[in-house]
Design a protein around this motif. Sequence first.
Motif, PDB file in Angstrom:
ATOM      1  N   VAL A 239       7.111 -24.851 -19.231  1.00 45.07           N
ATOM      2  CA  VAL A 239       6.433 -24.888 -17.768  1.00 45.07           C
ATOM      3  C   VAL A 239       4.927 -24.198 -17.889  1.00 45.07           C
ATOM      4  O   VAL A 239       4.534 -23.081 -18.384  1.00 45.07           O
ATOM      5  CB  VAL A 239       7.163 -23.494 -16.905  1.00 45.07           C
ATOM      6  CG1 VAL A 239       6.341 -23.339 -15.613  1.00 45.07           C
ATOM      7  CG2 VAL A 239       8.640 -24.012 -16.859  1.00 45.07           C
ATOM      8  N   GLN A 240       4.132 -24.928 -17.619  1.00 39.99           N
ATOM      9  CA  GLN A 240       2.393 -24.582 -18.022  1.00 39.99           C
ATOM     10  C   GLN A 240       1.921 -24.840 -16.717  1.00 39.99           C
ATOM     11  O   GLN A 240       1.739 -25.813 -16.082  1.00 39.99           O
ATOM     12  CB  GLN A 240       1.874 -25.665 -19.137  1.00 39.99           C
ATOM     13  CG  GLN A 240       2.770 -25.479 -20.445  1.00 39.99           C
ATOM     14  CD  GLN A 240       2.303 -26.431 -21.587  1.00 39.99           C
ATOM     15  OE1 GLN A 240       2.418 -27.720 -21.207  1.00 39.99           O
ATOM     16  NE2 GLN A 240       1.781 -25.919 -22.433  1.00 39.99           N
ATOM     17  N   ARG A 241       1.210 -23.701 -16.236  1.00 41.06           N
ATOM     18  CA  ARG A 241       0.420 -23.754 -15.032  1.00 41.06           C
ATOM     19  C   ARG A 241       1.264 -24.224 -13.819  1.00 41.06           C
ATOM     20  O   ARG A 241       0.708 -25.208 -13.088  1.00 41.06           O
ATOM     21  CB  ARG A 241      -0.710 -24.320 -15.162  1.00 41.06           C
ATOM     22  CG  ARG A 241      -1.755 -23.802 -16.077  1.00 41.06           C
ATOM     23  CD  ARG A 241      -3.173 -24.471 -16.243  1.00 41.06           C
ATOM     24  NE  ARG A 241      -3.827 -23.861 -17.199  1.00 41.06           N
ATOM     25  CZ  ARG A 241      -4.622 -22.587 -17.238  1.00 41.06           C
ATOM     26  NH1 ARG A 241      -4.562 -22.159 -16.151  1.00 41.06           N
ATOM     27  NH2 ARG A 241      -5.332 -22.351 -18.354  1.00 41.06           N
ATOM     28  N   GLY A 242       2.618 -24.107 -13.830  1.00 45.97           N
ATOM     29  CA  GLY A 242       3.579 -24.482 -12.696  1.00 45.97           C
ATOM     30  C   GLY A 242       3.951 -25.906 -12.777  1.00 45.97           C
ATOM     31  O   GLY A 242       4.873 -26.295 -12.011  1.00 45.97           O
ATOM     32  N   GLU A 243       3.520 -26.564 -13.910  1.00 46.92           N
ATOM     33  CA  GLU A 243       3.791 -28.080 -14.457  1.00 46.92           C
ATOM     34  C   GLU A 243       4.838 -28.098 -15.286  1.00 46.92           C
ATOM     35  O   GLU A 243       5.180 -27.171 -16.279  1.00 46.92           O
ATOM     36  CB  GLU A 243       2.724 -28.758 -14.530  1.00 46.92           C
ATOM     37  CG  GLU A 243       1.590 -29.067 -13.656  1.00 46.92           C
ATOM     38  CD  GLU A 243       2.083 -29.709 -12.228  1.00 46.92           C
ATOM     39  OE1 GLU A 243       3.104 -30.640 -12.289  1.00 46.92           O
ATOM     40  OE2 GLU A 243       1.641 -29.378 -11.268  1.00 46.92           O
ATOM     41  N   GLY A 276       1.632 -16.600 -18.865  1.00 49.41           N
ATOM     42  CA  GLY A 276       2.172 -17.263 -17.680  1.00 49.41           C
ATOM     43  C   GLY A 276       3.036 -18.572 -18.339  1.00 49.41           C
ATOM     44  O   GLY A 276       4.016 -18.702 -17.408  1.00 49.41           O
ATOM     45  N   ASP A 277       2.664 -19.150 -19.412  1.00 47.47           N
ATOM     46  CA  ASP A 277       3.596 -20.151 -19.672  1.00 47.47           C
ATOM     47  C   ASP A 277       4.960 -20.006 -20.259  1.00 47.47           C
ATOM     48  O   ASP A 277       5.159 -18.715 -20.622  1.00 47.47           O
ATOM     49  CB  ASP A 277       2.873 -20.993 -20.881  1.00 47.47           C
ATOM     50  CG  ASP A 277       1.645 -21.535 -20.227  1.00 47.47           C
ATOM     51  OD1 ASP A 277       1.132 -21.638 -19.176  1.00 47.47           O
ATOM     52  OD2 ASP A 277       0.629 -22.263 -21.153  1.00 47.47           O
ATOM     53  N   SER A 304      12.255 -27.544 -12.687  1.00 49.08           N
ATOM     54  CA  SER A 304      11.042 -27.588 -11.724  1.00 49.08           C
ATOM     55  C   SER A 304      11.534 -26.734 -10.556  1.00 49.08           C
ATOM     56  O   SER A 304      10.417 -26.254  -9.741  1.00 49.08           O
ATOM     57  CB  SER A 304      10.811 -29.034 -11.069  1.00 49.08           C
ATOM     58  OG  SER A 304      11.911 -29.600 -10.723  1.00 49.08           O
ATOM     59  N   ARG A 305      12.771 -26.610 -10.115  1.00 53.27           N
ATOM     60  CA  ARG A 305      13.237 -25.845  -9.112  1.00 53.27           C
ATOM     61  C   ARG A 305      13.121 -24.113  -9.620  1.00 53.27           C
ATOM     62  O   ARG A 305      13.365 -23.348  -8.631  1.00 53.27           O
ATOM     63  CB  ARG A 305      14.529 -26.202  -8.586  1.00 53.27           C
ATOM     64  CG  ARG A 305      14.410 -27.429  -8.092  1.00 53.27           C
ATOM     65  CD  ARG A 305      15.853 -27.873  -7.396  1.00 53.27           C
ATOM     66  NE  ARG A 305      17.014 -27.656  -8.131  1.00 53.27           N
ATOM     67  CZ  ARG A 305      17.545 -28.486  -8.763  1.00 53.27           C
ATOM     68  NH1 ARG A 305      16.970 -29.867  -8.768  1.00 53.27           N
ATOM     69  NH2 ARG A 305      18.550 -28.361  -9.701  1.00 53.27           N
ATOM     70  N   ARG A 307      10.825 -22.571 -11.859  1.00 53.55           N
ATOM     71  CA  ARG A 307       9.685 -22.629 -12.929  1.00 53.55           C
ATOM     72  C   ARG A 307       9.028 -21.064 -12.561  1.00 53.55           C
ATOM     73  O   ARG A 307       8.330 -20.764 -13.600  1.00 53.55           O
ATOM     74  CB  ARG A 307       8.513 -23.637 -12.456  1.00 53.55           C
ATOM     75  CG  ARG A 307       8.015 -23.569 -10.953  1.00 53.55           C
ATOM     76  CD  ARG A 307       7.178 -24.532 -10.530  1.00 53.55           C
ATOM     77  NE  ARG A 307       7.669 -25.860 -10.415  1.00 53.55           N
ATOM     78  CZ  ARG A 307       7.332 -27.137 -10.208  1.00 53.55           C
ATOM     79  NH1 ARG A 307       6.010 -27.133 -10.319  1.00 53.55           N
ATOM     80  NH2 ARG A 307       7.796 -28.090  -9.916  1.00 53.55           N
ATOM     81  N   ALA A 308       9.341 -20.287 -11.572  1.00 49.84           N
ATOM     82  CA  ALA A 308       8.838 -19.092 -11.419  1.00 49.84           C
ATOM     83  C   ALA A 308       9.817 -18.024 -11.905  1.00 49.84           C
ATOM     84  O   ALA A 308       9.327 -16.984 -11.839  1.00 49.84           O
ATOM     85  CB  ALA A 308       8.409 -18.711  -9.897  1.00 49.84           C
ATOM     86  N   ARG A 340       8.794 -16.581 -22.890  1.00 51.45           N
ATOM     87  CA  ARG A 340       7.661 -16.591 -21.803  1.00 51.45           C
ATOM     88  C   ARG A 340       6.427 -15.925 -22.370  1.00 51.45           C
ATOM     89  O   ARG A 340       6.466 -14.791 -23.084  1.00 51.45           O
ATOM     90  CB  ARG A 340       7.881 -15.967 -20.628  1.00 51.45           C
ATOM     91  CG  ARG A 340       6.675 -16.138 -19.518  1.00 51.45           C
ATOM     92  CD  ARG A 340       7.015 -15.691 -17.940  1.00 51.45           C
ATOM     93  NE  ARG A 340       7.481 -14.281 -17.876  1.00 51.45           N
ATOM     94  CZ  ARG A 340       8.014 -13.804 -16.668  1.00 51.45           C
ATOM     95  NH1 ARG A 340       8.065 -14.577 -15.804  1.00 51.45           N
ATOM     96  NH2 ARG A 340       8.512 -12.676 -16.709  1.00 51.45           N
TER      97      ARG A 340
END
Length: 362
Positions: A239-243, A276-277, A304-305, A307-308, A340
């Motif tokens: 998960v990199q910059r939300g992607e 953040g990654d 993707s669901r 990621r945070a 992380r």
Amino acid sequence: MLSPVLVTVVIAALAFSTPREIAFSRLLPAAPALAAALWPVLPTILLGAFCLLIMIGISFVHSDLGTPYTVAAIAAVTLAAAYASHLRLQREETLFQVRLVADAAQKVLLRPLPPLIQGIEIESLYRAAQEQARIGGDFYEVADTPYGVRLLIGDVRGKGLSAVGAAAAVINCFRENAYDQPDLKGLVRRLQITMTRYSAAIPADDQQEHFATALITEIPYGSGHVKVLNCGHPPPVFVQRGEIHVLEPTRPSTPLNLAALLGDHYHVDTVAFVPGDQMLLYTDGVTETRDRSGTFFPLPDWMSRHRAASPHELLTELHRDLLHYAGGRLDDDIAALAVRCRHIAAQEHQGPSPHGSSPERE
């Protein structure tokens, strides 16, 4: 635990309140028989004695019930139940001791990982397919080395104690050599040698099962990137910059103990890993989990669901959703590491290195 008492009360109530022709009293031996599966020896005997008293009391209300035969049946069943209870307790004690040994072995093989190393958050997950199992062929480890934070995750092909032994051999080799080998290729070669020696030391019938997939990562201090060496293992998910990014190896590396067959080939990929990654390392028990229709678990879509989510939340949700997806039962062991980057740590003799904002490969 109270079911033998409830059975006794119900049978006694029916025996007293129904006509003598129905003879519910003949069911009284069932109570001590049930107690044997739940209670210790003495309470089982006491319940049998209580049933005898009830039967004697019923004989005063309903005569000519064949009381001597029922009393003899209660006495015989009570003695048999007491002996069965004794055997059950012995087996439970043996099983308890075996579980203590298994728990100790798991703590040695898969010891708890530190939650934070040099600005890197780490969370681990291990669940056996069998509910009573403690250890298996999946393994992971982390080491805070002079070269950075190094992580290992892998899966021994095969089952049983031989797979556990092979996993233990690989983990011990990693723990010893992660601090001494300056690069990942040298480290994985040491793991190859260990697997080869372990395979040569076991019976020939089992040698074909003793190979393992493995994935080793290294997060150098102050670098802003992560190095990944993938030996036939499922690719990590970033998960990199939300992607969401699945890191397939540029060139395949040889699984452990297959170098003599496939050649000694290793390749390291480098990917940006900034604050953040997050990356998820896992065994194939995760992606090969199937639903009722036979469809594999869609890990990238699931990531993707989530990621945070924090590493702990991520693995908690992963385990719960895998169980739900599989209908409540896992068919294979699962192991996972959620990592992380909280901040870029730098040793005193190292300065921070520039990093790109997108994945790179070397």
